[in-house]
Design a protein around this motif. Structure first.
Motif: not given
Length: 123
Positions: A90-94
């Protein structure tokens, strides 16, 4: 992907990648990735078989304009985020910002950061 260019200013590439589906990461703000796509004017003195606009690989080395610069920032940013997605990490908004005046001291970057502050969010 948005190509933004205000009159009298160099262009800026703005890329927004939403956070992963994970709700807790969506609350973690924004990751801001920065790079540039401009190059200094080509220098004189290339050998007859080389030139700034003709990429050539000789003896395992790349010759050409920008062959040893970080002008691949957009590729590196997108590849890194894509790698996370492929591995289900998972990743944050980029937000990826690629400017076109870094080699000249980034005179237009503060203008664009101010103009896009709502879209950039809180990195």
């Amino acid at each position: 992907i948005d190509l933004i260019q205000e009159q009298g200013r160099t262009p800026l590439l703005f890329i927004e990648i939403p956070a992963s589906e994970s709700a807790n990461l969506q609350e973690n703000g924004t990751v801001l990735l920065y790079g540039h796509m401009d190059k200094q004017p080509p220098f004189e003195g290339w050998r007859d078989d080389l030139g700034p606009y003709k990429p050539v690989i000789k003896d395992g080395k790349l010759y050409g304009r920008g062959g040893a610069d970080d002008g691949y920032a957009v590729f590196a940013a997108i590849t890194a985020i894509n790698s996370l997605k492929q591995q289900n990490i998972p990743h944050s908004r980029c937000v990826v910002i690629i400017e076109a005046s870094e080699e000249s001291g980034s005179p237009d970057l503060p203008f664009y950061i101010q103009k896009l502050k709502e879209r950039i969010g809180d990195p």
